[in-house]
Design an enzyme around this catalytic site. Sequence first.
Site, PDB file in Angstrom:
ATOM      1  N   GLU A 169       0.819  -1.221   0.000  1.00  0.00           N
ATOM      2  CA  GLU A 169       0.000   0.000   0.000  1.00  0.00           C
ATOM      3  C   GLU A 169       0.850   1.267   0.000  1.00  0.00           C
ATOM      4  OE1 GLU A 169      -0.682  -2.638   1.891  1.00  0.00           O
ATOM      5  OE2 GLU A 169      -2.766  -3.206   1.473  1.00  0.00           O
ATOM      6  N   HIS A 195      -9.342  -5.133  11.184  1.00  0.00           N
ATOM      7  CA  HIS A 195      -9.931  -5.016   9.850  1.00  0.00           C
ATOM      8  C   HIS A 195     -11.229  -4.219   9.837  1.00  0.00           C
ATOM      9  CE1 HIS A 195      -6.975  -7.924   8.700  1.00  0.00           C
ATOM     10  NE2 HIS A 195      -7.489  -8.138   7.519  1.00  0.00           N
TER      11      HIS A 195
END
Lengths: 364, 369
Positions: free
Chosen positions: A98, A167
């Site tokens: 990322e 998450h």
Amino acid sequence: MTTLPDIKPITSDIHPAIEDMIDMPELLPNDQLPPFEGDRVIQYREALREAMSEEMRRDKRVFLLGEEVAEYNGAYKVSQGMLDEFGPERIIDTPISENGFAGMSIAAAMSGLRPIVEFMSWSFSFVAADPILNNAPKMLYMSGGQFGCPIVFRGNDGAGGQLASTHSWCVEALYANVPGLKMAIPSNPYDAKGLLKTAIRDPDPVFFLESERMLGDRAHVPEEEYYIPFGQARLAREGDAITLVSFGRPVNFCLQAAEKLAEEGIEVDVLDMRTIRPLDIDSIIERVKITNKILVVDQSWPFASIASEVVTQICERCFDWLDAPPARLNTVDVPTPYAKDLEYDYLPNPDRIYEAVKQQVGAQ
Amino acid sequence: MTQAPAQSSKASDMTDKSDYDHTPPTTEQKLEWLRVMQLIREFENRTMQAYQQAKIGGFCHIYTGQEACAVGTIGSVNHDDPVVTAYRDHGHALARGMTPEACMAEMFGKIHGCAKGKGGSMHMFDKPNWLFGGHGIVGAQTPLGAGLAFAEKYKLEVLGEGKKKVTLCYLGDGAIDQGAFHEALNYVSVHNIPVIFIIENNGYSMGTAIHRHTANADNLISRGQSYGIDSIEIDGLDIVDLYNEFKPFAERCRETSRPGFVDLKTYRYQGHSMSDPQKYRTKDEVDTYKEKDSIARLLSQLIESGDFSEDDWKALQKDIKAQVKAAMDFAENSPAPEANELYTDVYANPEKNLSPTTEYNHGLNNPLL
């Protein structure tokens, strides 16, 4: 000494840094947008795909990049079929990096392209925090107006379904703190398409927050092209007892709670803010002047949250119109639990909203 | 000239330069390099003075000693090949063609600075000269370098415009330890992105010597090679050798659309930043490198070959002194940004209600635009 050159004010609406990149469409008020209701029912994820595909057909500078967006057809099938239509040069699979691919896309935006960066989840954006916070929203300022950064970061935000605490991040309060970025958070398929199209055309970096739990939601989405202006809330339900202000998925929780409250004769406003930055405080004030009570429903944690900001602005701007202290309902202030019932209790769910409204409506 | 030759042969298996015609630099090129290197040196002398006089604030990193790196590598590529670097960026800005006036005015925090005084020493941006910053976070510019190269390739292949370009992305040896750099290396190799990561290896990550901060410090190019990237070591103190090694390497990256990795060995004479007491190294070590000075080396080559005389050198030094003095006066006389500039350049499309307390606008046009 070298003569000091003249520096002239920028008079155009368009910043010269992005003059050659910008082509904002005409943005219409709510009452001139295509009807919200209709019978072309598609999923939220399809609405997102439609927005991206329309913009990619229009402008070859737009491309989609992220983990599993191409050959896998999207980890959540948002980009299904796009590789076939646009090819691997424009639908780009990345390594799980990322930090690397977010930074790379920012430089591509500085160079005149229009990247759409998909984070499989905004929870994974923290390893890219430096480029998305230090580069994208500050590039125009740091370069003294030389380099703009027209980029969209999009992905799932908030609790998915028993994904536990790493998450299930809601990034809105953390990221909306940073000047230079914009933030959109659609609560339904119609807005998903119209807001994403605007995000792609906007010359500033846009953080676009979707929700895994809404990707399968089905509703009418006009086939035609339309752009929903940022900073224009939608009154999703009109009432007189209290105004509920919300963003993204909890808007739907508010509507559910409103149904139950209506059965008891309590009619509430539900204001879907659509974007967090800009924040349509004007619409909030307009409704507060009618209902005189407000509850902000926000899926981020309470401390320094979006709700905190909204409540502050209400106090600053329309305190005298309030009949009760402005209230907020946030996610419970703990890490996200795994167990199903605990996760439900943790979220600003319809039951908690119902209770909070009853308390507020009772308060004088 | 006691510097050991660079061990560029280490990578010869991956870098066959014979495919690319290479012409050694002309006298005109060398004279231009001498001028720009001396300009950077004089500019940095004045920068240090101004910093000590508190005319320059913040962090300030001096390029003195490393001049051949920026001048030689930027001198090997086209003007429209993108360049991005870290915070020790004055040399790259000047080598790229930024005026000393804009560069110094930026450090003085003045409106005629390249970023209207909003970036300062670490953040030199110059769009007309294809300089995409000056970046302050160690290693953060490496994914950006990948993205600049990606964009130029995309423009050529998808938009059908532009031409084959190679991007230069500079970093210090400290930045090779950052995760962002490894992610960038991996990405550009997988996707065939023509960017060259130029490690300006001055032996120190701030105050931490290279053997203390990075693994396999004697063989940095193994890091590039492990990602399948053509990697070479170059002596960054001899600009002619540097050019002869780097130019064909860069052309190869451009033509084959492949990344490159260069361990460019150099040395900085000053501390990491202006506030560095340099307790981690000896004066002898610094003096040893000053004997290998890149400007002195090029100068002696030019004098030996008869292309330049001692008198020419005196005249050049005098001209540059005057040029930099003029830039100092310019920076001094440029007005500070008006208070209104605080609110400009935040958004390209400053809509209503973006902030509860602030209205944004477009302000003044940067004279560089």
